[in-house]
Write a protein that holds these residues in place. Sequence first.
Motif, PDB file in Angstrom:
ATOM      1  N   LEU A 173      61.341  30.742  24.857  1.00  0.00           N
ATOM      2  CA  LEU A 173      60.170  30.711  23.993  1.00  0.00           C
ATOM      3  C   LEU A 173      58.891  30.733  24.825  1.00  0.00           C
ATOM      4  O   LEU A 173      57.847  31.166  24.369  1.00  0.00           O
ATOM      5  CB  LEU A 173      60.220  29.504  23.065  1.00  0.00           C
ATOM      6  N   ARG A 370      45.830  28.165  24.299  1.00  0.00           N
ATOM      7  CA  ARG A 370      46.731  27.339  23.475  1.00  0.00           C
ATOM      8  C   ARG A 370      46.807  25.899  23.968  1.00  0.00           C
ATOM      9  O   ARG A 370      47.060  25.003  23.172  1.00  0.00           O
ATOM     10  CB  ARG A 370      48.144  27.931  23.481  1.00  0.00           C
ATOM     11  N   SER A 427      52.352  35.514  25.543  1.00  0.00           N
ATOM     12  CA  SER A 427      53.117  36.663  25.026  1.00  0.00           C
ATOM     13  C   SER A 427      52.923  37.934  25.838  1.00  0.00           C
ATOM     14  O   SER A 427      53.858  38.686  26.056  1.00  0.00           O
ATOM     15  CB  SER A 427      52.725  36.972  23.577  1.00  0.00           C
TER      16      SER A 427
ATOM     17  N   SER B  40      66.197  33.192  16.168  1.00  0.00           N
ATOM     18  CA  SER B  40      65.230  33.422  17.235  1.00  0.00           C
ATOM     19  C   SER B  40      65.781  34.439  18.242  1.00  0.00           C
ATOM     20  O   SER B  40      65.119  35.423  18.585  1.00  0.00           O
ATOM     21  CB  SER B  40      64.938  32.072  17.888  1.00  0.00           C
ATOM     22  N   LEU B  44      64.234  38.070  18.917  1.00  0.00           N
ATOM     23  CA  LEU B  44      63.624  38.312  20.236  1.00  0.00           C
ATOM     24  C   LEU B  44      64.429  39.317  21.068  1.00  0.00           C
ATOM     25  O   LEU B  44      63.892  39.947  21.972  1.00  0.00           O
ATOM     26  CB  LEU B  44      63.440  36.988  20.990  1.00  0.00           C
ATOM     27  N   THR B 368      49.719  37.136  18.013  1.00  0.00           N
ATOM     28  CA  THR B 368      50.521  35.936  18.230  1.00  0.00           C
ATOM     29  C   THR B 368      50.313  34.959  17.071  1.00  0.00           C
ATOM     30  O   THR B 368      49.177  34.652  16.694  1.00  0.00           O
ATOM     31  CB  THR B 368      50.204  35.309  19.603  1.00  0.00           C
ATOM     32  N   PRO B 369      51.407  34.466  16.478  1.00  0.00           N
ATOM     33  CA  PRO B 369      51.252  33.629  15.283  1.00  0.00           C
ATOM     34  C   PRO B 369      50.686  32.255  15.617  1.00  0.00           C
ATOM     35  O   PRO B 369      50.951  31.697  16.678  1.00  0.00           O
ATOM     36  CB  PRO B 369      52.680  33.513  14.747  1.00  0.00           C
ATOM     37  N   ARG B 370      49.917  31.725  14.680  1.00  0.00           N
ATOM     38  CA  ARG B 370      49.362  30.367  14.840  1.00  0.00           C
ATOM     39  C   ARG B 370      49.665  29.482  13.646  1.00  0.00           C
ATOM     40  O   ARG B 370      49.751  28.276  13.795  1.00  0.00           O
ATOM     41  CB  ARG B 370      47.844  30.433  15.029  1.00  0.00           C
ATOM     42  N   PRO B 393      57.466  25.364  18.706  1.00  0.00           N
ATOM     43  CA  PRO B 393      57.810  26.025  19.975  1.00  0.00           C
ATOM     44  C   PRO B 393      57.697  27.543  19.889  1.00  0.00           C
ATOM     45  O   PRO B 393      57.701  28.219  20.908  1.00  0.00           O
ATOM     46  CB  PRO B 393      59.276  25.619  20.207  1.00  0.00           C
ATOM     47  N   ARG B 394      57.594  28.067  18.661  1.00  0.00           N
ATOM     48  CA  ARG B 394      57.526  29.521  18.470  1.00  0.00           C
ATOM     49  C   ARG B 394      56.115  29.982  18.104  1.00  0.00           C
ATOM     50  O   ARG B 394      55.930  31.101  17.650  1.00  0.00           O
ATOM     51  CB  ARG B 394      58.547  29.933  17.411  1.00  0.00           C
ATOM     52  N   GLY B 395      55.124  29.098  18.285  1.00  0.00           N
ATOM     53  CA  GLY B 395      53.726  29.515  18.168  1.00  0.00           C
ATOM     54  C   GLY B 395      52.988  29.036  16.939  1.00  0.00           C
ATOM     55  O   GLY B 395      51.765  28.931  16.951  1.00  0.00           O
ATOM     56  N   ASN B 444      51.411  44.373  20.425  1.00  0.00           N
ATOM     57  CA  ASN B 444      52.291  43.914  21.488  1.00  0.00           C
ATOM     58  C   ASN B 444      53.638  43.538  20.874  1.00  0.00           C
ATOM     59  O   ASN B 444      53.700  42.808  19.888  1.00  0.00           O
ATOM     60  CB  ASN B 444      51.652  42.702  22.176  1.00  0.00           C
ATOM     61  N   LYS B 445      54.710  44.025  21.481  1.00  0.00           N
ATOM     62  CA  LYS B 445      56.044  43.835  20.896  1.00  0.00           C
ATOM     63  C   LYS B 445      56.382  42.361  20.691  1.00  0.00           C
ATOM     64  O   LYS B 445      56.840  41.946  19.635  1.00  0.00           O
ATOM     65  CB  LYS B 445      57.097  44.511  21.776  1.00  0.00           C
ATOM     66  N   ARG B 446      56.134  41.563  21.719  1.00  0.00           N
ATOM     67  CA  ARG B 446      56.529  40.155  21.609  1.00  0.00           C
ATOM     68  C   ARG B 446      55.704  39.414  20.553  1.00  0.00           C
ATOM     69  O   ARG B 446      56.239  38.612  19.785  1.00  0.00           O
ATOM     70  CB  ARG B 446      56.417  39.454  22.962  1.00  0.00           C
ATOM     71  N   GLU B 447      54.410  39.684  20.523  1.00  0.00           N
ATOM     72  CA  GLU B 447      53.575  39.048  19.499  1.00  0.00           C
ATOM     73  C   GLU B 447      54.067  39.427  18.108  1.00  0.00           C
ATOM     74  O   GLU B 447      54.143  38.583  17.199  1.00  0.00           O
ATOM     75  CB  GLU B 447      52.118  39.477  19.674  1.00  0.00           C
ATOM     76  N   LEU B 450      57.312  37.599  17.340  1.00  0.00           N
ATOM     77  CA  LEU B 450      57.097  36.171  17.053  1.00  0.00           C
ATOM     78  C   LEU B 450      56.590  35.965  15.625  1.00  0.00           C
ATOM     79  O   LEU B 450      56.931  34.984  14.963  1.00  0.00           O
ATOM     80  CB  LEU B 450      56.117  35.559  18.063  1.00  0.00           C
ATOM     81  N   LEU B 453      59.581  36.355  13.413  1.00  0.00           N
ATOM     82  CA  LEU B 453      60.455  35.191  13.585  1.00  0.00           C
ATOM     83  C   LEU B 453      59.964  33.992  12.766  1.00  0.00           C
ATOM     84  O   LEU B 453      60.730  33.362  12.032  1.00  0.00           O
ATOM     85  CB  LEU B 453      60.530  34.835  15.076  1.00  0.00           C
TER      86      LEU B 453
END
Lengths: 469, 469
Positions: A173, A370, A427, B40, B44, B368-370, B393-395, B444-447, B450, B453
Motif C-alpha cells: 500500500l 499526506r 502513488s 486490494s 492493484l 489519489t483518493p482522500r 491504509p489505502r488513501g 496515473n494508473k496507480r491513483e 486506488l 479500490l
Amino acid sequence: MFGLILKKHTMRLFVWLLAALVCQNAVAQVEDSLLIKNLSDEILLRSTAYENLRVLCKTVGGRLAGSPNMLKAESWGQKTLEQAGADRVWLQECLVPHWERGGTDSAWYSVKGNGNQKVRLDILALGNSVGTGEKGILLPAILVQDFADLEQKKDQVKGKIVVFNNVFNNTYLETFLSYVDDGIYRRSGPSRAAKYGAAAVMIRSITGSTDNNPHTGSTAYDSTQPKIPAAAMGLKDADQLIALLKSGKQVDIYYRSGANFKPDATGHNVIGEWKGTEFPDQYITVGGHLDSWDPAEGAHDDGTGCVHSIEVLRALKAMGYKPRHTIRVVLFANEENGLRGGRKYAQEAVSKNEKHVFALESDAGGFTPRGFSFSFSEEQLNKLRRWLPFFEPRGVHRFTTGGGGADVSPLNALLKTPVAELTPDGSRYFDLHHARNDVFEQVNKRELDLGALNMAILIYLVDKYGLEQ
Amino acid sequence: MFGLILKKHTMRLFVWLLAALVCQNAVAQVEDSLLIKNLSDEILLRSTAYENLRVLCKTVGGRLAGSPNMLKAESWGQKTLEQAGADRVWLQECLVPHWERGGTDSAWYSVKGNGNQKVRLDILALGNSVGTGEKGILLPAILVQDFADLEQKKDQVKGKIVVFNNVFNNTYLETFLSYVDDGIYRRSGPSRAAKYGAAAVMIRSITGSTDNNPHTGSTAYDSTQPKIPAAAMGLKDADQLIALLKSGKQVDIYYRSGANFKPDATGHNVIGEWKGTEFPDQYITVGGHLDSWDPAEGAHDDGTGCVHSIEVLRALKAMGYKPRHTIRVVLFANEENGLRGGRKYAQEAVSKNEKHVFALESDAGGFTPRGFSFSFSEEQLNKLRRWLPFFEPRGVHRFTTGGGGADVSPLNALLKTPVAELTPDGSRYFDLHHARNDVFEQVNKRELDLGALNMAILIYLVDKYGLEQ
C-alpha cells in the motif's frame, strides 16, 4: 467565617488563575490559527517555489555530484536563498564522489536462430557501476528470478549476463515499501551475481510504471567480489527480453557503458541562515538535496525539496515573522551516491558543538502532502498529534514514526536531533524516480505549494513551542 | 444453593453467549480484512480500469451529448460492462440536449493606436451559449471586475463585450469551493451583463492553472434576458488583455462562434447489472457519467468515474464474491449540460417502485483518493466511521457530509436514497477540467486503481452490512 472568606478568596483566585490560563491558551490558539491562515494565503497566492523550480530544472537540469552542473546548481541555490531573504548564505565545503556515466549507455540483444536482428534495450547504467570498456561486451544472457534462483543457478552464471526478473510489488500500500523490497536487486544484485562469476547484471528498473523509461540509482559493490557492470532496463523492454528467456530462447546481450569513477571532487552544502531572536545559537534545519541523477532534471528528486525549504523561509519572512530559534535552510550536496553533504553538515555541527533543536527534510517528491514521518516513538507522536488540526485541512492527516530524510539522519545519529520528513502521496513517485521523465512538467504548482505550506506550519509550531513536551 | 447453581448456569450461558458474540464479531472482522486484502491485490495487480480508460479516450475521445461520439461511447460502455462480467447490460433511453460548438471558436483583439495588429485570444465558447453568426462580432471591450462593478458600470456596457476579471481564489483549501465561487461568473455572468445591453461576455477560465488552455462548461441563461454569446479565455491571454484594459487602453475584440442548439437527441444511460443473491430487488448503484465536453478526451471528467465503476464490478466478480443486493453499474448520459441521464434513471426507479439502498458516484477525477462525501448527517457519519480503518491504509482518510455526485442526486431527491461520492485529492482537477488537456496521459494508473479500490471496499461493506445502523 474567616475560613469561609479565605476559601472564597482562594476560590476566586483559583477561578481567576484558571480563567487566565484558559484565556492564555485560547489567545495562543487564536494567534496560531490567524498566523497559519496568513501563512497559507501567503504561500497559496505568492509562493515562488514553482518558479524557482522551473529555473533550477530548465537552466541547470541534471546535477550529479562532481559534475559541472553541480556547481551551477550551487550558484542557483546561493542566489535563490539570498532572494528569499536569508540573513547570510554560505557554502559549506565537502568532498563528493565523482562518478561519471561516460556517454550514452548502449545495449541490444539478439536471439539465436533469428539472423542478425538486434533488438534495442533502453537501459541506464546503475550509479557507481563500473563500465564495460569502449568495445562493450557481447555475452549470453541467463534469466534469474530472484536470489534463491541465483543460488540454484550458481554453476551456470559464469561469464554470462545475469538478467534479474525482480518485479516491483504493486500490492504494497506504500510504494516506498515496494521500492525498498525491490531495491535490494539494484544494490546487491551485481555483487551477488559476481560471486558466481557473472560478467554483468541487468535488472528491471525499480518502478511500477506503465512506460519504458529506465531508472538508475546507486548500486553498492561488496568489496570482496569483483566489480561487474550493472544496468537497469525499461520495463517494457525487460518484459520482452524476459519472455524470450522464459520460453527457452538463447539470447546474447550486447552492452556498452563508459561509466567510471574520477577522484573525489569539491562540492558544497548551500546554507541560508535566518537568525533567531531568542535562541540564536539553537538551530532548526529545513532542507532537501541539491544533487540529482544525470539523465533527469531532478524535479521531484529533489528539486522540490530544495524549493519547498526555500519557500518556508521566504514565506515566514515575508509575513514579518521573527523566529525564536535560528532557522537554516540547507541544500545538501550528494545525497544520491554518497550522502557526503548530510554527513558533513552533522560533523560540523558536532565539531562546533551546535545545539540542533529539529531538522526537517523534503525528499519524497513535490506531490500532494499526506503526512510527516518523525524519529519519535508513538508515545511522543501522540503529544504532537494535538497539532494535526492545523494540518488536516491542508492535506497532512498523519504523523507517523519512521524517521526523517537521508540528509538529516546523520544529525539524528550524531547529535540525537529529532528529525522528520514530509511524506507526500507516493502513488506517482516511483514512476519517475531516477528516470528521464523526472522533469519540471511533472510537478503541479498547487501540490508543490501545499507541501511548502505544511512544512512552514511545522517549522513555525516547533519554533514557537519546541518539541520537549 | 439451587440459586447459586442457577446463577452459575446463567453466568456460564451469559459468558458463552458473550464469547460467541465476540467470536462472531471477530470472525466477521477477520473475514472482512481478508476479503479486502484480496480485493486490494486483485485491483492493484489486475485492474483493467487504466486500459479501459485508454480505449475510451483514444478510440472515442470527447463525447458531448447528442454528438456521434456519444453513440460510440455508449457502444464502448456496453461492450466493456459485458467484458467485466455483468449479468445483463442494457441501454436506458433518454432525450438529451444537443448543443454544438459549430467549428472552432475564434477571437482576437486590437488596441487603439497600435495599427492593425491582431492579438489572438485562446478561447472556448461556454457550453449552451449562442453563437455570433458566421461573420462574428467586432466590438469595444469593457472591463468589469465583478458583479458589484457591473452595477456601477451598468450604463456603459451597452453594445460592448464585457470582460469579467473573475479570479479563481487559490486561498480556498478545497479547490471545489474555489470552483463554485468563481463558477457563478460562468453560469450567471452572460445574463447579468445582457440585462444592461452587453453584446457578449468573456470570462477568465474557471481554473487556477499555470497554462493558457481555455476551460468551457455550461452557462445558464436567464430566460427573461436576451441570450448573448459567451466564452472563456485562457488565463495568460486574459491576464494580458485585462492588463491593457486596466491601463486605460481602448481595445476592440473580435469573436466568432458557430455555437447552436439542435433538437433534443436520443441518448442512453448504459446499465450493467449483477443480480443479488439475497435481495435481488434491492439496488446498489455505482456510476460515473459517460458524456464529456467536446474539446477534451474527458479523461478525468468523467472517463475515470466510468472505469472506476466498471472495475468495482469486475474485481468483486473476479474474486467470486456473491453480492446480497443487486449491484448496478450506471454510465450516465448527459451530466455536463443537462443531467438528463441522472434524472431519467431516478424517474424510472420511481415509476418501477424500485428499492434503492445506496448510490455511489465518482465524478471528481481519477486522482489519489482522500475521502467519500455522503448525504448523511454528522451523527450518521460517525457510525459509518468505524469502517475507516479499512480505507485509511489505502488513501481514504475522511468521510464528510456534503452529498453525492450530480448523477445520483435525483435518486436522493426522489427516493431519499442515501448517496455518496468519491472525493479524490482536488489539487490538479481544475487545471484540466473542461479543457483540452483533460486527456488520458494526465491519469496515473496507480491513483486510478486506488480510487476503484476504495469504491469497491465501500460497495462491499454497504452490500454486506447495509446503512441502517
